[in-house]
Write an enzyme that holds these catalytic residues in place. Structure first.
Site, PDB file in Angstrom:
ATOM      1  N   ARG A   1       0.826  -1.209   0.000  1.00  0.00           N
ATOM      2  CA  ARG A   1       0.000   0.000   0.000  1.00  0.00           C
ATOM      3  C   ARG A   1       0.859   1.258   0.000  1.00  0.00           C
ATOM      4  O   ARG A   1       0.560   2.225  -0.701  1.00  0.00           O
ATOM      5  CB  ARG A   1      -0.948   0.011   1.195  1.00  0.00           C
ATOM      6  CG  ARG A   1      -2.066  -1.025   1.092  1.00  0.00           C
ATOM      7  CD  ARG A   1      -2.932  -1.043   2.313  1.00  0.00           C
ATOM      8  NE  ARG A   1      -2.110  -1.333   3.484  1.00  0.00           N
ATOM      9  CZ  ARG A   1      -2.401  -0.954   4.719  1.00  0.00           C
ATOM     10  NH1 ARG A   1      -3.497  -0.269   4.970  1.00  0.00           N
ATOM     11  NH2 ARG A   1      -1.616  -1.262   5.720  1.00  0.00           N
TER      12      ARG A   1
ATOM     13  N   ASN B   1      -6.188  -2.775   1.828  1.00  0.00           N
ATOM     14  CA  ASN B   1      -6.101  -4.229   1.951  1.00  0.00           C
ATOM     15  C   ASN B   1      -7.515  -4.789   2.024  1.00  0.00           C
ATOM     16  O   ASN B   1      -8.395  -4.198   2.639  1.00  0.00           O
ATOM     17  CB  ASN B   1      -5.337  -4.629   3.212  1.00  0.00           C
ATOM     18  CG  ASN B   1      -3.841  -4.461   3.071  1.00  0.00           C
ATOM     19  OD1 ASN B   1      -3.299  -4.425   1.975  1.00  0.00           O
ATOM     20  ND2 ASN B   1      -3.156  -4.367   4.192  1.00  0.00           N
TER      21      ASN B   1
END
Length: 89
Positions: free
Chosen positions: A19, A37
């Site tokens: 990320r 996520n």
């Protein structure tokens, strides 16, 4: 012309900085949107930008950070949301 794409990335993509890598690559590429996520172990990305910017961003996301192993990469057209930045959710 600005486009919106939705990306799902599968493999070893959680717990490896994916990320944070995605946000850094989005900022470098001039992309807005977000990354998160998912409960199934994948990473979800909504990205907006010009086609040329998106092409670069997609290539970078397919590579991922050094510790990631991308086994599947799915891209779909999305609805333009006019994001003003790129963030991690």
């Amino acid at each position: 012309m600005t486009k919106n794409i939705i990306i799902r990335v599968y493999g070893r993509v959680q717990g490896v900085g994916f990320r944070y890598y995605t946000r850094e690559m989005a900022i470098k590429s001039g992309i807005t949107g977000y990354v998160s996520n998912e409960a199934d172990g994948s990473v979800y990305i909504e990205a907006e930008g010009a086609q040329e910017q998106l092409d670069v961003f997609i290539r970078l996301c397919k590579e991922g950070p050094a510790r990631a192993i991308v086994t599947d990469f799915r891209k779909f057209e999305g609805t333009l949301m006019n994001y003003s930045s790129f963030r991690i959710k």
